[in-house]
Design an enzyme around this catalytic site. Structure first.
Site, PDB file in Angstrom:
ATOM      1  N   ALA A 282       0.888  -1.158   0.101  1.00  0.00           N
ATOM      2  CA  ALA A 282       0.028  -0.142   0.027  1.00  0.00           C
ATOM      3  C   ALA A 282       0.797   1.209  -0.017  1.00  0.00           C
ATOM      4  O   ALA A 282       0.404   2.344  -0.524  1.00  0.00           O
ATOM      5  CB  ALA A 282      -0.729   0.305   1.336  1.00  0.00           C
ATOM      6  N   ILE A 284       3.982   1.828  -1.382  1.00  0.00           N
ATOM      7  CA  ILE A 284       4.959   1.850  -2.517  1.00  0.00           C
ATOM      8  C   ILE A 284       4.071   2.585  -3.595  1.00  0.00           C
ATOM      9  O   ILE A 284       3.442   1.785  -4.277  1.00  0.00           O
ATOM     10  CB  ILE A 284       5.802   0.776  -3.032  1.00  0.00           C
ATOM     11  CG1 ILE A 284       6.774   0.058  -1.763  1.00  0.00           C
ATOM     12  CG2 ILE A 284       6.267   0.861  -3.973  1.00  0.00           C
ATOM     13  CD1 ILE A 284       7.410  -1.137  -1.944  1.00  0.00           C
ATOM     14  N   GLU A 286       4.267   2.502  -6.891  1.00  0.00           N
ATOM     15  CA  GLU A 286       5.060   2.252  -8.200  1.00  0.00           C
ATOM     16  C   GLU A 286       4.357   3.024  -9.610  1.00  0.00           C
ATOM     17  O   GLU A 286       5.071   2.899 -10.387  1.00  0.00           O
ATOM     18  CB  GLU A 286       5.194   0.763  -8.223  1.00  0.00           C
ATOM     19  CG  GLU A 286       3.892   0.168  -8.884  1.00  0.00           C
ATOM     20  CD  GLU A 286       2.603   0.305  -8.164  1.00  0.00           C
ATOM     21  OE1 GLU A 286       1.576   0.079  -8.516  1.00  0.00           O
ATOM     22  OE2 GLU A 286       2.593   0.550  -6.857  1.00  0.00           O
ATOM     23  N   ASP A 328      13.140  34.455 -34.354  1.00  0.00           N
ATOM     24  CA  ASP A 328      13.364  35.085 -35.795  1.00  0.00           C
ATOM     25  C   ASP A 328      12.360  35.749 -36.369  1.00  0.00           C
ATOM     26  O   ASP A 328      11.036  35.287 -36.195  1.00  0.00           O
ATOM     27  CB  ASP A 328      13.983  34.126 -36.632  1.00  0.00           C
ATOM     28  CG  ASP A 328      15.155  33.291 -36.527  1.00  0.00           C
ATOM     29  OD1 ASP A 328      15.917  34.117 -36.114  1.00  0.00           O
ATOM     30  OD2 ASP A 328      15.052  32.157 -36.505  1.00  0.00           O
ATOM     31  N   ASP A 584      17.367  28.351 -37.848  1.00  0.00           N
ATOM     32  CA  ASP A 584      17.302  27.361 -38.819  1.00  0.00           C
ATOM     33  C   ASP A 584      18.685  27.095 -39.397  1.00  0.00           C
ATOM     34  O   ASP A 584      19.004  26.355 -40.416  1.00  0.00           O
ATOM     35  CB  ASP A 584      16.409  28.066 -39.786  1.00  0.00           C
ATOM     36  CG  ASP A 584      16.776  29.648 -40.203  1.00  0.00           C
ATOM     37  OD1 ASP A 584      17.829  29.909 -39.841  1.00  0.00           O
ATOM     38  OD2 ASP A 584      15.857  30.190 -40.773  1.00  0.00           O
ATOM     39  N   ASP A 588      23.408  28.384 -36.286  1.00  0.00           N
ATOM     40  CA  ASP A 588      22.408  28.490 -35.046  1.00  0.00           C
ATOM     41  C   ASP A 588      22.579  27.292 -34.090  1.00  0.00           C
ATOM     42  O   ASP A 588      22.117  27.645 -32.793  1.00  0.00           O
ATOM     43  CB  ASP A 588      21.219  28.523 -35.545  1.00  0.00           C
ATOM     44  CG  ASP A 588      20.783  29.902 -36.034  1.00  0.00           C
ATOM     45  OD1 ASP A 588      21.462  30.795 -36.120  1.00  0.00           O
ATOM     46  OD2 ASP A 588      19.788  29.932 -37.106  1.00  0.00           O
ATOM     47  N   ASP A 685      -3.916   2.425 -11.536  1.00  0.00           N
ATOM     48  CA  ASP A 685      -2.828   2.640 -12.829  1.00  0.00           C
ATOM     49  C   ASP A 685      -3.519   2.978 -14.099  1.00  0.00           C
ATOM     50  O   ASP A 685      -3.220   4.035 -14.252  1.00  0.00           O
ATOM     51  CB  ASP A 685      -2.210   1.092 -13.063  1.00  0.00           C
ATOM     52  CG  ASP A 685      -0.963   1.074 -12.145  1.00  0.00           C
ATOM     53  OD1 ASP A 685      -0.505   1.960 -11.498  1.00  0.00           O
ATOM     54  OD2 ASP A 685      -0.361  -0.006 -12.209  1.00  0.00           O
TER      55      ASP A 685
END
Length: 849
Positions: A282, A284, A286, A328, A584, A588, A685
């Protein structure tokens, strides 16, 4: 490369390419290793949570309860299946992202030019390379036009190598013949090198590990990824919880042992261990690593659908903290659809100005500005034959230093230098009287104030035996005049700037254009501080300290070269800002790497800039950058919500497992046995990793300042909220269980079922309540009302609860059927145990208004 030149070459057919790929494999340094299904299962089983599950199952068998042990194993298989499916989906998503971000190359296949993944190149392919491309394979140069390649990554030599075609008689007569026996050949291109200028057609000779780069680059390709800050934080959280679980495991085991005087020997020890295992399971969380992987990978996939390709998942977590956005002007803020709007000739010879302007362009122009110029020439009746019909004697390449370019054309008896470029630089090499210069500068200023990009055009007519100057600055040009090109801002940019201002993201315009032009465009889109400009020349005169101070209120940098970008980024970062930078060009790349978020242009960007960047903007659109920042905030916000949710829902599970032994409740009557903890994990989960990941952004997410990058994932505020919510759910579930158990000691299964139903139903309500920090649960639910996945999770959980209560499964799971009144009571308690937080949110909304 022109269509005529392409037709002269002979490439492979698709079928030949397939056969050669089967023989030689992919063009990769290290073949992609696919994890086996068994390996994935073993990875999941090796996690602490699953080891505890297996130990609990073994203990049940030892205690002579094979049925319970078998049920535990069924649950183990179920959870492993969920984990493996999630990992498989994540892998599929990451593989799809990898395919999108794989470098592309133009090749000649089936008689026409095609763009393919560079990993699909095979020996015999003809590939086309140009400035900014990282050469993906070794091969022979078939055609070259001012092709210069930086081979320092292989040879260590910093000077670029000018490539020639093998068999070229003029080149063969040189002292260093391209077909000589030197190891590094001039008629050959090598994988991993960088095209810095020009274009070329290369016949692929070697791919993958067989290339020169492949012989030395395999260690680079197999270098392990470093954990991101988020991964480190979640790892620490899991370890902390695991450490606490280990301590409490021992404590609960000892307490349970002394609470079982009627048990003797090994049975007493095993029961104690089982109680400790229940608590450890209960405790942990995960789910944390799963949350992180799923949220980041799915978030990156959603960004890719919105034209923003994430090359490094770690950058997603940084997006929400961006405070300065350096962009730019051309093509990002503007539409990159240039048209010639105005021309001015010094000596009233407009036709000559237009002709020289066209002759100064590349015949196979790909730059939008040059395309616009050639189109204007044709519209004025000056066709390509007149512009490019002569013999090209010499090319003066554009550089960031000279900011101009030119061509030397032989037309019958006339030898003409046609040049164009930055007005300031062209004027410097023109022979002008003071009055002419004054008139020209006035015209430049007038055009710039209209928001036009101004290009100066000059010519030099050479006498019969006059030598052609080596460089353009050595020429003494005659000024023909000025050309003004319009590139209007994108329609959505004004609104995007407003959004950025509200979000605390400062937009900074960096351009190679004139400062007045940039300021005019900035004013059109309502950019703050649009009247404050720093030019590249001014930047060169500043110390690092001066620049750090200046950038605090300057938002336009004009006549900037790529090398300046690094200094600008550094100045902002030294001031504590989190910087996103677009780029670009080849040069750069250093600034993109140094920025917190490097953003490369997908349409007009070089391969080198894309490799250096964290994000690739597939549509080169400023609006996409703003949407990406918003989505980055959403992803991080949802990760926080999921982490808070996991803590909340684990509290009633952990506290129930911890408190029951201290109250002297026998192991057989505990609220939660290991199999019930596993049952809850099956629900938790998918709930957090599916439902919460899909939540849309908060309505006010772009009305808040950027988050502090040093702020922890689990803040005191989130932890306090989670603990309070978890304790109330624990109070409702354990209180009901304990009351029923005291009133009916012989009905432990019924009390357990009631409590378990409260936790499961509270879990569903909790997701809706916590899916938004401001909106009500009803509004949050309405946002995803048509989401089939959310309905599947919710309906599936309720159906599963009814299944385990009202079918023979209840006996196997040590549960009992509830009456309809008891079920309604459980549902009411579940809603109230979570719904109280809606009152808190309502009060916060009222307070803000």
């Amino acid at each position: 490369m022109t269509e005529q030149q392409i037709r002269e070459l002979q490439g492979l057919s698709s079928s030949e390419a397939r056969q050669l790929q089967e023989r030689f494999g992919k063009n990769e340094l290290v073949p992609e290793k696919k994890e086996s299904f068994l390996h994935k299962i073993l990875q999941v089983i090796s996690e602490p949570m699953f080891l505890l599950l297996l130990i609990a199952a073994v203990i049940y068998f030892i205690l002579g309860e094979p049925r319970d042990g078998a049920i535990m194993l069924v649950f183990v298989v179920g959870i492993i299946s969920i984990e493996v499916i999630q990992e498989w989906k994540t892998d599929q998503t990451l593989r799809a992202l990898k395919d999108l971000s794989t470098p592309k190359i133009s090749v000649l296949r089936d008689g026409m030019m095609q763009i393919i993944n560079s990993s699909d190149l095979v020996p015999g392919d003809i590939m086309f390379i140009a400035e900014g491309v990282k050469v993906p394979a070794d091969g022979t140069v078939l055609k070259a036009s001012t092709l210069c390649v930086d081979e320092s990554s292989l040879t260590g030599e910093s000077a670029g190598v000018w490539k020639v075609v093998c068999g070229d008689k003029a080149a063969a007569d040189e002292e260093s013949s391209p077909c000589s026996k030197e190891y590094w050949r001039r008629d050959y291109c090598y994988a991993g090198t960088l095209v810095t200028q020009g274009t070329g057609a290369i016949r692929v000779d070697k791919i993958g590990p067989a290339t020169e780069y492949g012989k030395i680059g395999q260690e680079i390709a197999t270098a392990p990824d470093r954990p991101t800050p988020l991964e480190k934080q979640t790892g620490k959280l899991v370890k902390l919880c695991a450490g606490i679980a280990a301590v409490l495991f021992a404590l609960v085991g000892v307490v349970t042992y002394f609470n079982l005087p009627d048990h003797v020997g090994s049975e007493r020890v095993i029961e104690s261990i089982l109680s400790g295992i229940t608590l450890a399971m209960a405790m942990i969380p995960e789910e944390f690593p799963v949350i992180l992987t799923v949220f980041l990978s799915m978030g990156a996939w959603r960004l890719a659908k919105k034209q923003s390709l994430v090359r490094r998942l770690s950058s997603v977590e940084t997006l929400g903290a961006v405070s300065v956005l350096c962009v730019d002007k051309t093509g990002t803020i503007t539409m990159n659809q240039m048209t010639v709007r105005d021309t001015w000739s010094l000596n009233d010879d407009g036709e000559r100005l237009i002709q020289i302007m066209g002759m100064g362009c590349e015949p196979d122009a790909y730059d939008p500005m040059e395309k616009a110029m050639i189109a204007y020439c044709e519209a004025q009746g000056i066709g390509r034959e007149l512009l490019f019909g002569g013999e090209l004697i010499k090319e003066y390449a554009f550089t960031d230093q000279t900011k101009m370019m030119g061509h030397v054309w032989q037309n019958e008896n006339e030898l003409v230098v046609a040049a164009k470029g930055s007005p300031e630089r062209i004027l410097d090499v023109c022979s002008l009287t003071d009055q002419e210069r004054k008139v020209a500068e006035h015209k430049i200023r007038e055009m710039s104030q209209q928001g036009l990009r101004v290009i100066a055009v000059g010519q030099m007519v050479l006498a019969g035996k006059e030598e052609v100057p080596d460089t353009l600055p050595e020429c003494r040009l005659q000024l023909c005049g000025m050309v003004g090109l319009a590139d209007p801002p994108r329609e959505s940019v004004k609104q995007d700037i407003q959004i950025c201002n509200k979000a605390g993201v400062r937009v900074v315009m960096i351009t190679g254009d004139n400062g007045i032009t940039a300021s005019t465009i900035a004013r059109q889109i309502n950019m703050p501080n649009c009247d404050k400009i720093i030019t590249g020349d001014e930047l060169n005169q500043m110390s690092e300290e001066e620049l750090r101070e200046k950038v605090k209120d300057v938002s336009i940098f004009s006549r900037v070269i790529p090398e300046h970008k690094m200094r600008i980024v550094k100045a902002f970062k030294d001031n504590g800002e989190i910087v996103a930078m677009t780029g670009d060009g080849v040069n750069d790349a250093p600034a993109l790497k140094y920025a917190d978020i490097g953003i490369a242009m997908g349409k007009r960007g070089s391969e080198v800039s894309r490799e250096a960047a964290d994000l690739v903007l597939l549509d080169d659109n400023f609006s996409t950058i703003v949407d990406t920042i918003k989505d980055g905030r959403r992803i991080y916000d949802n990760i926080r919500k999921a982490v808070g949710y996991v803590f909340t829902i684990h509290i009633p599970i952990a506290f129930a497992s911890l408190l029951a032994p201290f109250l002297g409740i026998s192991p057989a009557s505990l609220l939660l046995l290991p199999l019930h903890v596993v049952l809850l994990e099956v629900v938790i989960d998918p709930t957090c990793s599916i439902v919460l990941e899909r939540q849309p952004a908060e309505r006010d997410i772009m009305d808040q300042p950027p988050r502090n990058p040093n702020e922890k994932l689990l803040t005191a505020k989130i932890l306090t909220k989670s603990v309070l919510q978890g304790l109330v759910i624990f109070g409702a579930s354990f209180g009901t269980y304990f009351t029923m158990l005291n009133n009916h000691p012989d009905q432990a299964s019924l009390a357990r079922t009631m409590a378990l139903a409260i936790i499961l139903l509270a879990n569903l309500v909790l997701v809706q309540v916590n899916s938004s920090n401001t909106d009500s649960a009803f509004r949050s639910f309405a946002k995803l009302i048509r989401d089939k996945v959310m309905w599947m999770v919710n309906v599936g959980t309720i159906a599963g609860l009814l299944l385990i209560i009202y079918t023979p499964l209840n006996h196997l799971l040590k549960l009992a059927p509830l009456s309809w009144k008891q079920l309604i009571l459980a549902a009411a308690l579940a809603v109230v145990s979570v719904g109280w937080y809606e009152v808190v949110k309502g009060f916060k909304r009222w307070k803000r208004t």
